[in-house]
Design a protein around this motif. Structure first.
Motif, PDB file in Angstrom:
ATOM      1  N   ARG A 200       0.835  -1.210   0.000  1.00  0.00           N
ATOM      2  CA  ARG A 200       0.000   0.000   0.000  1.00  0.00           C
ATOM      3  C   ARG A 200       0.873   1.264   0.000  1.00  0.00           C
ATOM      4  O   ARG A 200       0.578   2.239  -0.704  1.00  0.00           O
ATOM      5  CB  ARG A 200      -0.927  -0.007   1.205  1.00  0.00           C
ATOM      6  N   ARG A 202       3.946   1.539  -1.176  1.00  0.00           N
ATOM      7  CA  ARG A 202       4.594   1.651  -2.484  1.00  0.00           C
ATOM      8  C   ARG A 202       3.633   2.240  -3.517  1.00  0.00           C
ATOM      9  O   ARG A 202       4.008   3.066  -4.347  1.00  0.00           O
ATOM     10  CB  ARG A 202       5.089   0.264  -2.946  1.00  0.00           C
ATOM     11  N   ALA A 203       2.356   1.850  -3.453  1.00  0.00           N
ATOM     12  CA  ALA A 203       1.358   2.376  -4.389  1.00  0.00           C
ATOM     13  C   ALA A 203       1.190   3.880  -4.212  1.00  0.00           C
ATOM     14  O   ALA A 203       1.056   4.628  -5.186  1.00  0.00           O
ATOM     15  CB  ALA A 203       0.029   1.653  -4.175  1.00  0.00           C
ATOM     16  N   VAL A 204       1.205   4.350  -2.969  1.00  0.00           N
ATOM     17  CA  VAL A 204       1.080   5.790  -2.723  1.00  0.00           C
ATOM     18  C   VAL A 204       2.287   6.538  -3.280  1.00  0.00           C
ATOM     19  O   VAL A 204       2.159   7.603  -3.913  1.00  0.00           O
ATOM     20  CB  VAL A 204       0.925   6.049  -1.203  1.00  0.00           C
ATOM     21  N   GLU A 206       4.367   5.531  -5.720  1.00  0.00           N
ATOM     22  CA  GLU A 206       4.369   5.486  -7.182  1.00  0.00           C
ATOM     23  C   GLU A 206       3.365   6.472  -7.761  1.00  0.00           C
ATOM     24  O   GLU A 206       3.566   7.011  -8.860  1.00  0.00           O
ATOM     25  CB  GLU A 206       4.055   4.067  -7.663  1.00  0.00           C
ATOM     26  N   ALA A 207       2.276   6.733  -7.038  1.00  0.00           N
ATOM     27  CA  ALA A 207       1.267   7.691  -7.514  1.00  0.00           C
ATOM     28  C   ALA A 207       1.647   9.123  -7.185  1.00  0.00           C
ATOM     29  O   ALA A 207       0.903  10.050  -7.518  1.00  0.00           O
ATOM     30  CB  ALA A 207      -0.092   7.361  -6.898  1.00  0.00           C
ATOM     31  N   HIS A 208       2.788   9.333  -6.502  1.00  0.00           N
ATOM     32  CA  HIS A 208       3.272  10.673  -6.136  1.00  0.00           C
ATOM     33  C   HIS A 208       2.218  11.429  -5.329  1.00  0.00           C
ATOM     34  O   HIS A 208       1.942  12.605  -5.579  1.00  0.00           O
ATOM     35  CB  HIS A 208       3.659  11.472  -7.382  1.00  0.00           C
ATOM     36  N   GLN A 209       1.665  10.730  -4.336  1.00  0.00           N
ATOM     37  CA  GLN A 209       0.645  11.326  -3.481  1.00  0.00           C
ATOM     38  C   GLN A 209       1.225  11.579  -2.092  1.00  0.00           C
ATOM     39  O   GLN A 209       2.110  10.858  -1.631  1.00  0.00           O
ATOM     40  CB  GLN A 209      -0.560  10.392  -3.358  1.00  0.00           C
ATOM     41  N   TYR A 211       1.320  11.423   1.993  1.00  0.00           N
ATOM     42  CA  TYR A 211       0.854  10.423   2.962  1.00  0.00           C
ATOM     43  C   TYR A 211       1.170  10.907   4.369  1.00  0.00           C
ATOM     44  O   TYR A 211       2.054  11.742   4.587  1.00  0.00           O
ATOM     45  CB  TYR A 211       1.514   9.066   2.700  1.00  0.00           C
TER      46      TYR A 211
END
Length: 849
Positions: A200, A202-204, A206-209, A211
């Motif tokens: 989870r 890593r997904a954030v 990769e999406a450049h969001q 956190y």
């Protein structure tokens, strides 16, 4: 000409005008550059190598440099200097300075353009410097705010590798800055993060969001496991390209530890609530049932779902509702924090349950009632026993009317004693009246009982006790020892209050004493059966037994609890039950509904099967989810019931054989002692002082302490020792010592509020738990000592009251037991006692006029 020019330039540098140092430096630099350029141009032209046809351009270069280097003023001065040098070099030899041809025209243009160029270059430099200073200040402010709002700051590149990080806290977290630089967070030693959590995160990324609060664990240099939380935001350049992440992190170990302690405390409370031996409920101020435990559900014959949401009024006998409501109204009005009563409940099947209830009010900070903790004990059996006791008393009264008592009358002046006919019959002689003396009667008393008889009679004569009542042995004519109950009172005193005559009765209780011995033997057998039916408890995590008590080892046939610890709980379960129990265990850990109470077969060490009643609940064991299981061996209980029925049958046979007044008396004493023992066990009050006793203190103070922890309110524990009690007992007697204890208890009760828990722990020791949030322990101790001083000045006594007091403030955030704070208060008390020299508290006797 170059030499002449250099000397003039040196003179100019040695004698600067009224410009500032920076401007002087700029003018000097531009002049030197101009001279150097002109000299180089002439030298190249002399040797035919190169000649710049536009010398004013050289001055223009110096102007631009000076304007950028030192600002507007230096640029203007440099421009003027360049024009003068141009006129000087390009005018005919021997002529005055004047413009000549194209060069003169260029110099004129230079004179016009130079100020503007100097202003532009100076303004550009100033703006650049301000931008640099602003960027530097912005970075400083950002670093300062980051350090104040977090434990450390970090930066990552577009591949999520650390580029920068503050170092101090990182080293405290178990690694250096150097070990982080060039690595991703996943490549560092990290605990407490599952593969799903990493996916989870890593997904954030990769999406450049952005956190927040990504939590993980590390092991620091001391080998301790710490919790950390990090938050980050993506960074983009002016073109919108992703450049990496920037963020902060902090140490959250203390918060995690506190949260875990709260969860464990709540789990223990829930386990105690559900596995209690008495019925318990949480009720609202509007009489609603908020929560109930299993014993209460079984007592009333309802399920938990049927009870929760109803009111206790619906389940109370109509004749007892008014009295219960009156006590509730007093608690709601703040007149009391707890109340108790006996009342009747209506079961689901219509039967009546007699119960003893105790309710304690938990209040909000403003003093209003928040909820009530209700404890309900089924006393139906005791009520039936009391009814049987009342019937026995009635039968005994009829029997006593026909019984024979030996009357006696003693003249204390002459020492003569009159005895009725029953006395001679009791000793085995002819049935006649007897006249004897006190000395002759004393010779008949057993040597072991003589001191008790003399002391009791002396206290009655002095008026210390109102009635003389002593059980002792006397020798009969046959030589055997007979037990008698001798009672009496002072029937005559003179004007000065001296006793002149005592009158009473003697009764033969030999048969009763023998019956009591038989009864004690029977009670000992019954106690053994009860101890054999104590619940066996063990706790297992992951199916492995971590803890077992002695009762569990005994129930399952093991030599000690250590044989059970470390084994899988399935060793206690028959093979046909294991699959079902394992499914229940997993479902219980997942929070799914599972029956908490079942009757099931269990396997002993010798492979024999027994039937047990099982209670199970989820708890926390050393920060891990665990299952607490309590077993009651139903087989032994049934055997105990059979033995009890046989014992009752034996008692009935004995009753049938005796058929006498003495048998009626024995039964009365047995019933009375059993009822008194039950009442004594239920008592929470110290008989001498009227304060809470040790059991009452730990029951009530523990509730107050847990409430203080849940509401995050501090409380204070005091430990008080009564000084000089032994000296008073030795010098003035135990009655005076008891009076001193009662005086100390009254003083403490008046010093503290009615809502505080004040108790006598035993002997000369007292304990207090108070919610007096406006005072610290030293202020409370000063208040107590002030009240002691007032007490000693208030009247003439044979002693002076002295108290040694130690106190400690119980902080709500510290996860320790109440016994810890009481032990610390005890230590503080002994320190206070050691710091002072306790003088003799026994003083001269003073009589008031």
């Amino acid at each position: 000409m170059l030499k002449h020019t250099s000397s003039e330039l040196e003179g100019f540098l040695r004698k600067p005008r009224s410009v500032k140092s920076a401007a002087r430096r700029g003018v000097a630099e531009s002049a030197l550059i101009t001279c150097a350029l002109i000299a180089a141009n002439e030298a190249l032209a002399r040797y035919g190598i190169l000649k710049i046809p536009n010398p004013p351009a050289l001055a223009l270069i110096a102007v631009i440099y000076a304007g950028y280097s030192a600002g507007l003023r230096a640029g203007l001065l440099s421009a003027a200097l360049a024009v003068l040098y141009g006129l000087y070099f390009f005018s005919p030899p021997g002529a005055a300075l004047q413009f000549q041809g194209d060069d003169a025209a260029r110099m004129a243009v230079l004179a016009l353009v130079a100020p503007f160029l100097a202003w532009m270059t100076g303004a550009l430099k100033n703006r650049t410097e301000r931008a640099v200073r602003s960027a530097r200040d912005s970075e400083t402010r950002y670093r300062t705010l980051s350090d104040l709002s977090s434990d450390w700051y970090w930066e990552q590149d577009e591949n999520f590798r650390f580029m920068d990080m503050s170092g101090d806290v990182v080293r405290a977290a178990g690694s250096s800055v150097g070990s982080h630089i060039g690595k991703t967070r996943r490549e560092l030693p990290t605990l407490g993060v599952s593969e799903e959590d990493w996916a989870r995160q890593r997904a954030v990324l990769e999406a450049h969001q952005p956190y927040r609060d990504f939590e993980f664990q590390r092991v620091n240099e001391a080998g301790e496991t710490i919790w950390m939380s990090t938050s980050g935001v993506p960074v983009f350049d002016d073109a919108g390209r992703f450049k990496g992440y920037r963020g902060v992190a902090r140490d959250i170990t203390e918060r995690k530890t506190a949260d875990e302690a709260i969860r464990e405390s709540e789990a223990r409370f829930r386990g105690a609530f559900q596995l209690g031996l008495v019925g318990m409920a949480l009720t609202s101020p509007t009489k609603g049932l908020i929560e109930v435990n299993g014993p209460l559900c079984r007592m009333l014959g309802y399920s938990r779902e049927q009870l929760v949401g109803t009111t206790w009024v619906q389940h109370t006998h109509p004749d007892d509702v008014a009295a219960n409501l009156a006590l509730l109204e007093r608690a709601l009005a703040g007149e009391t924090d707890a109340y108790g009563m006996q009342k009747r409940f209506l079961r689901a099947d219509g039967d009546i349950v007699h119960a003893q209830i105790a309710a304690s009010c938990v209040r909000n900070p403003d003093g209003s009632a928040r909820y009530f903790v209700l404890m309900v004990e089924d006393i139906s059996e005791r009520k039936r026993a009391e009814q049987a006791l009342a019937s026995a008393k009635e039968r005994l009264q009829r029997a006593l009317e026909g019984s024979r008592l030996a009357l006696w009358d003693a003249d204390l002046r002459s020492g003569e004693v009159y005895q009725s006919e029953g006395w001679a019959e009791l000793l085995g002689g002819p049935v006649v009246e007897t006249r004897t003396t006190i000395d002759e009667l004393t010779k008949l008393v057993h040597a072991e009982d003589l001191g008790h008889v003399v002391r009791a009679s002396g206290e009655t004569v002095k008026g210390i006790r109102a009635e003389y009542s002593v059980e002792h042995r006397v020798r009969a004519r046959t030589g055997e020892w007979k037990w008698i109950l001798s009672t009496g009172t002072v029937s005559e005193r003179d004007a000065a209050g001296r006793a002149l005559r005592m009158t009473g009765t003697n009764r033969d209780i030999t048969a009763r004493k023998r019956a009591e011995q038989e009864l004690r033997a029977s009670e000992e057998r019954y106690r053994t059966l009860v101890e054999g039916s104590i619940q066996g408890v063990y706790i297992h995590t992951g199916g492995i037994i971590q803890f077992a008590n002695a009762a569990a080892a005994r129930i399952f046939g093991y030599a000690s609890p250590a044989e059970l610890v470390g084994q899988h709980y399935s060793v206690l379960v028959p093979s046909h039950e294991r699959a079902r129990l394992e499914a229940n265990r997993l479902a219980r850990l997942r929070g799914e509904p599972v029956p908490e109470r079942v009757e099931s077969q269990r396997l002993r060490k010798d492979a024999s099967l027994i039937w047990t009643e099982v209670f199970a609940s989820v708890v926390s064991w050393r920060s891990e989810p665990a299952v607490l299981v309590a077993h009651v061996d139903i087989t032994q209980r049934k055997e105990a019931e059979d033995n009890f029925r046989r014992a009752l049958a034996e008692l009935r046979e004995t009753h049938a054989r005796l058929q006498s007044v003495n048998e009626e008396l024995r039964r009365e004493v047995a019933e009375r002692q059993r009822a008194e023992e039950e009442v004594r066990q239920l008592s929470l009050t110290d008989e001498l002082t009227g304060l809470h006793n040790r059991r009452g203190f730990f029951l009530l103070a523990e509730q107050e302490y847990q409430l203080a922890r849940r509401t995050n309110i501090s409380c204070t524990v005091l430990f008080v020792d009564l000084d000089g009690l032994k000296q008073v007992n030795d010098d003035l007697g135990h009655d005076e010592g008891d009076a001193m204890i009662v005086a100390a208890a009254r003083l403490l009760k008046m010093t503290f509020r009615a809502t505080d828990v004040v108790a006598r722990l035993g002997g000369d020791e007292f304990a207090i738990l108070t919610w007096d949030a406006g005072s610290n322990p030293d202020e409370l101790i000063t208040r107590v000592q002030g009240d002691v001083a007032k007490f000693n000045r208030s009247g003439d006594r044979r002693y002076q009251l002295s108290l040694s007091v130690g106190g400690v403030r119980c902080e709500p955030g510290v996860g320790v037991l109440l016994e810890h704070w009481l032990a610390r208060a005890d230590q503080a008390m002994y320190a206070a006692k050691s710091a002072k020299k306790v003088s003799a508290v026994v003083g001269p006797t003073k009589r008031r006029s």
